[in-house]
Design a protein around this motif. Structure first.
Motif, PDB file in Angstrom:
ATOM      1  N   ALA A 176       9.465   1.876  -6.012  1.00 14.99           N
ATOM      2  CA  ALA A 176       9.803   0.303  -6.178  1.00 14.99           C
ATOM      3  C   ALA A 176       8.994  -0.360  -5.335  1.00 14.99           C
ATOM      4  O   ALA A 176       8.393  -1.751  -5.555  1.00 14.99           O
ATOM      5  N   ALA A 177       8.797  -0.025  -3.819  1.00 18.78           N
ATOM      6  CA  ALA A 177       8.381  -0.884  -2.753  1.00 18.78           C
ATOM      7  C   ALA A 177       6.653  -0.856  -2.974  1.00 18.78           C
ATOM      8  O   ALA A 177       6.272  -1.620  -2.041  1.00 18.78           O
ATOM      9  N   HIS A 178       6.298   0.139  -3.739  1.00 15.74           N
ATOM     10  CA  HIS A 178       4.641   0.085  -4.104  1.00 15.74           C
ATOM     11  C   HIS A 178       4.351  -0.979  -4.843  1.00 15.74           C
ATOM     12  O   HIS A 178       5.122  -1.704  -5.357  1.00 15.74           O
ATOM     13  N   GLY A 179       3.035  -1.110  -5.298  1.00 20.59           N
ATOM     14  CA  GLY A 179       2.378  -2.098  -6.271  1.00 20.59           C
ATOM     15  C   GLY A 179       1.927  -3.291  -5.619  1.00 20.59           C
ATOM     16  O   GLY A 179       1.200  -3.348  -4.579  1.00 20.59           O
ATOM     17  N   LEU A 180       2.472  -4.490  -5.977  1.00 25.64           N
ATOM     18  CA  LEU A 180       1.917  -5.992  -5.758  1.00 25.64           C
ATOM     19  C   LEU A 180       2.981  -6.769  -5.986  1.00 25.64           C
ATOM     20  O   LEU A 180       3.956  -6.518  -6.675  1.00 25.64           O
ATOM     21  N   SER A 181       2.737  -8.000  -5.186  1.00 23.36           N
ATOM     22  CA  SER A 181       3.985  -9.128  -5.344  1.00 23.36           C
ATOM     23  C   SER A 181       3.051 -10.374  -5.897  1.00 23.36           C
ATOM     24  O   SER A 181       2.121 -10.525  -5.079  1.00 23.36           O
ATOM     25  N   VAL A 182       3.678 -10.940  -6.596  1.00 22.95           N
ATOM     26  CA  VAL A 182       2.988 -12.379  -6.799  1.00 22.95           C
ATOM     27  C   VAL A 182       4.253 -13.458  -6.589  1.00 22.95           C
ATOM     28  O   VAL A 182       5.262 -13.705  -7.101  1.00 22.95           O
ATOM     29  N   VAL A 183       3.855 -14.423  -5.647  1.00 17.39           N
ATOM     30  CA  VAL A 183       4.966 -15.284  -5.035  1.00 17.39           C
ATOM     31  C   VAL A 183       4.349 -16.633  -5.071  1.00 17.39           C
ATOM     32  O   VAL A 183       3.481 -16.885  -4.455  1.00 17.39           O
ATOM     33  N   GLU A 184       5.078 -17.726  -5.723  1.00 19.84           N
ATOM     34  CA  GLU A 184       4.698 -19.070  -5.604  1.00 19.84           C
ATOM     35  C   GLU A 184       5.261 -19.522  -4.198  1.00 19.84           C
ATOM     36  O   GLU A 184       6.344 -19.343  -3.673  1.00 19.84           O
ATOM     37  N   SER A 237       0.957   1.605 -10.241  1.00 23.47           N
ATOM     38  CA  SER A 237      -0.228   1.437  -9.265  1.00 23.47           C
ATOM     39  C   SER A 237       0.164   1.936  -8.247  1.00 23.47           C
ATOM     40  O   SER A 237       1.235   1.785  -7.637  1.00 23.47           O
ATOM     41  N   LEU A 238      -0.777   2.757  -7.416  1.00 23.66           N
ATOM     42  CA  LEU A 238      -0.291   3.440  -6.282  1.00 23.66           C
ATOM     43  C   LEU A 238      -1.186   3.248  -5.235  1.00 23.66           C
ATOM     44  O   LEU A 238      -2.311   3.027  -5.315  1.00 23.66           O
ATOM     45  N   ASN A 239      -0.818   3.094  -3.838  1.00 20.68           N
ATOM     46  CA  ASN A 239      -1.523   3.075  -2.767  1.00 20.68           C
ATOM     47  C   ASN A 239      -2.485   1.895  -2.695  1.00 20.68           C
ATOM     48  O   ASN A 239      -3.693   2.071  -2.614  1.00 20.68           O
ATOM     49  N   ASN A 240      -2.069   0.767  -3.239  1.00 20.36           N
ATOM     50  CA  ASN A 240      -2.912  -0.427  -3.262  1.00 20.36           C
ATOM     51  C   ASN A 240      -3.226  -0.905  -2.164  1.00 20.36           C
ATOM     52  O   ASN A 240      -2.565  -1.343  -1.296  1.00 20.36           O
ATOM     53  N   GLU A 243       0.729  -1.102  -0.133  1.00 19.38           N
ATOM     54  CA  GLU A 243       0.103   0.033  -0.013  1.00 19.38           C
ATOM     55  C   GLU A 243       0.904   1.408   0.046  1.00 19.38           C
ATOM     56  O   GLU A 243       0.689   2.130  -0.706  1.00 19.38           O
ATOM     57  N   TYR A 244       1.658   1.348   1.035  1.00 12.18           N
ATOM     58  CA  TYR A 244       2.595   2.741   0.968  1.00 12.18           C
ATOM     59  C   TYR A 244       3.865   2.372   1.701  1.00 12.18           C
ATOM     60  O   TYR A 244       4.081   1.202   2.361  1.00 12.18           O
TER      61      TYR A 244
END
Length: 696
Positions: free
Chosen positions: A206-214, A270-273, A179-180
């Motif tokens: 770069a620390a914003h956004g999303l992560s997809v992790v298996e 994308s910001l503040n998810n 998120e922030y």
């Protein structure tokens, strides 16, 4: 090391949050003027004296009332059909009694660790800085770089979900919002925002956004860990610089065009998810929330653009607002004096296919633009997609979106391709609530004469089939400036609508109204039946039942089953359940459901002086309203989100901003969770050591 209070300071207007959290989370929104200055007529104001609200409840329908500016006619277009369960989700859409909540509730506390019930255990899956994509270096706080962070787990993990990768429950994709950032707690030696280097600003981006992790299960336990580095086939990071494209009626609008994107169809990042949602076709949705705090230069935009920017909380008076993130130092597009439309490119619902690491994320314009908490989906009876959404601001609104097209249940590539267009066209609605007159609701939380906070309501259409339904506004104006459109039609002002989640077993919809200390203040809206308390520090839960049991209906009934706070406080209410047996709960935020249909509530900003946590409550049967605390997070942290596994054996929990207490820093931390040195946001799993269902 300095000593810190082990409880959250209760600051005026901030609920239980620290001032530090308010600064970094939302740019001190509670300290600023309320953006919504509309004078909306409420449903209760326009119902004539001959039609009492209680009579309307008995009637179950409101005919053809006209509400709001522009005299928008509210005609129902729902058609009865046979109930179905959404594809990809199990369980019948029929009411069942709550079950499985036999755990002994844990007491409120201020400990700097995760506390779970007897018989449960927990462990960290991923923490800020852990490697995600190939080539990611090990995290070192003193050697951070944007290039490294773009490959590592982002900061302040919020909403999360898991998507199974096999039929045996051994492997899954974990998708997480970031998120922030809080630079105080990220960088050793931090002093002021102005002293940050440009590279440190880029690290934050770069620390914003999303992560997809298996991830994979450890043995037969409920513990999960990331898979070995060499097999991370789907792993991906989304950041503030990831290319994305717009879809829907507003794509290409002049309101979205910039010098860098004259087509108005592409956007970076994308910001503040904040929260999100899982679609029945296997993609995820993510909501962009407090995006306003990233922009400066609002004083220099054209005069005609200022009202809309102001309505979204963007400062149009000061060149460099206090609390801004200083991102314009690293990327000029965050200076509106040079790029006045850039802010319009944030505040959307993003769709991501986590199974395709090359997928270009899509920002859907048809569901509107506001401070999206998230978007949760259920299917209407005729197979159309219905998404429920909250605008997380004091006195803002509840929305829903109903697709034009129906979902295809097949598993062929063309079926999935079709389904991934469902959010590109449809009808966007905003909610208007009917309720008792003021004399019966005095802001104290006292129940009205019939013994319940309840009423009727309508969904007011704002746009349909790429056409505006708001007089004087074009369709792209309605979708880009959705708050202004909702103001114009007289939507009901709510107490910070955050997560809005349909129960897939019953079709009923639940909204977390987190808090609103301005309710009932001078020159602010008074308490009403759907927001029944003045100075609402602790929030409440709203339950909506769509007419005919069809989520595409345009009328509904509603009730407030839970008014949060200390059960000893007479202003609280727990669906009539014995309050001496109920756990104290404050500031509901994120919602989820278990396999039995029980509601699980994550809290954010506990204003009762103890740590935030995870709570569970049955929604039906004799235990309805029996709120029980399942978990607490460390000092200063938010219980940001929880997601129960399909087999109900594991709950995945997002622990956000541990140690975020005034005066704390990485060098002088207020929390040392999870590793004993300094605070790092992290995702954990919680499981029963005997293998039983969580909560049982």
């Amino acid at each position: 090391m300095a000593a810190y209070p082990r409880s959250l300071p209760l600051l005026p207007g901030h609920g239980g949050r620290s001032a530090m959290t308010c600064l970094y989370r939302c740019g001190n929104a509670c300290s600023h003027a309320v953006p919504n200055n509309s004078d909306n007529p409420y449903f209760g104001d326009v119902v004539t004296a001959e039609l009492s609200r209680r009579g309307l409840l008995r009637a179950g329908s409101l005919g053809a009332l006209v509400i709001g500016a522009g005299a928008v006619a509210l005609a129902t277009d729902a058609a009865p059909a046979e109930a179905v369960a959404p594809a990809g989700h199990t369980g019948p859409r029929t009411p069942i009694n709550g079950a499985g909540l036999t755990f002994k509730p844990i007491p409120p506390n201020t400990l700097d660790t995760v506390i779970v019930p007897n018989g449960c255990d927990n462990a960290v899956i991923l923490r800020w800085g852990d490697p995600v994509v190939p080539g990611a270096p090990a995290f070192r706080a003193d050697r951070q770089s944007a290039a490294a962070q773009a490959k590592q787990f982002g900061y302040n993990n919020d909403w999360l979900v898991t998507l199974p990768l096999d039929r045996h429950g051994r492997r899954a994709l974990l998708v997480v919002n970031h998120e922030y950032t809080n630079e105080n707690l990220m960088f050793p030696g931090y002093t002021t925002p102005e002293a940050l280097t440009v590279e440190q600003v880029r690290v934050s981006m770069a620390a914003h956004g999303l992560s997809v992790v298996e991830i994979e299960r450890v043995g037969d336990t409920g513990r999960w860990v990331p898979v070995a580095r060499g097999t991370r086939r789907w792993n991906r990071r989304i950041t503030a610089g990831t290319p994305m494209r717009f879809t829907g009626p507003a794509a290409g609008s002049a309101l979205l065009r910039t010098a860098a994107d004259p087509s108005g169809t592409m956007v970076l990042g994308s910001l503040n998810n904040c929260a999100g949602g899982l679609t029945p076709w296997g993609t995820i949705l993510s909501g962009e929330e407090n995006f306003n705090q990233y922009f400066v230069g609002g004083d220099a935009v054209p005069a005609g653009a200022k009202p809309a920017l102001t309505r979204y909380g963007i400062d149009t008076v000061n060149r460099y607002p206090s609390g801004s993130r200083k991102w314009e130092r690293a990327d000029a597009r965050f200076d509106l004096s040079a790029h006045p439309n850039e802010a319009n490119r944030f505040g959307w619902i993003l769709e991501l296919d986590p199974h395709d690491p090359n997928f270009t994320p899509r920002k859907h314009t048809a569901p509107g633009r506001f401070k999206h908490e998230g978007a949760e989906i259920i299917l209407a009876r005729d197979g159309r997609v219905v998404a429920y959404m909250g605008d997380d601001e004091r006195f803002d609104y509840l929305y829903k979106f109903v697709s034009d097209k129906k979902m295809r249940r097949g598993d062929k590539p063309f079926d999935r391709a079709h389904n991934m267009t469902l959010l590109e066209s449809g009808t966007l609605y905003v909610a208007s609530f009917g309720f008792s007159s003021a004399p019966e609701i005095d802001g104290s939380g006292t129940l009205p004469a019939d013994g319940a906070f309840n009423g009727t309501g309508r969904w007011i259409p704002l746009a349909r089939d790429r056409q505006s339904l708001v007089p004087g506004m074009s369709v792209d104006e309605v979708l880009v400036h959705t708050r202004l459109a909702a103001d114009a039609v007289g939507a009901t002002k709510m107490d910070r609508p955050e997560d809005v989640a349909p129960n897939l077993r019953t079709g009923k919809v639940y909204a977390a109204l987190t808090n609103n200390t301005r309710r009932g203040a001078a020159r602010q809206p008074a308490a009403d039946e759907v927001n029944p308390r003045s100075n609402n520090r602790h929030g409440h839960i709203l339950e909506i039942t769509e007419d005919g049991g069809d989520n595409a209906a345009t009328t509904f009934t509603w009730t407030v089953p839970i008014v949060c706070g200390d059960p000893a406080d007479p202003s609280t209410y727990f669906a009539g359940y014995d309050k001496t047996k109920v756990s104290p709960i404050s500031c509901p935020d994120n919602l989820d459901f278990d396999a039995h249909g029980n509601l699980w509530i994550s809290t954010d900003g506990n204003a009762l002086g103890s740590n935030d946590g995870l709570f569970a409550v049955p929604l039906d049967g004799p235990e309805r309203g029996h709120v029980k605390q399942f978990l607490t997070v460390p000092v200063g942290a938010e219980q940001a989100s929880a997601s129960l596994s399909d087999d109900n054996r594991t709950v995945f929990v997002s622990v956000q901003h541990p140690g975020e207490i005034d005066g704390a820093s990485m060098d002088n931390p207020a929390s040392t969770w999870p590793d004993g040195d300094y605070a790092r946001p992290a995702v954990i799993s919680v499981w029963g050591v005997d293998g039983r269902h969580i909560g049982a």
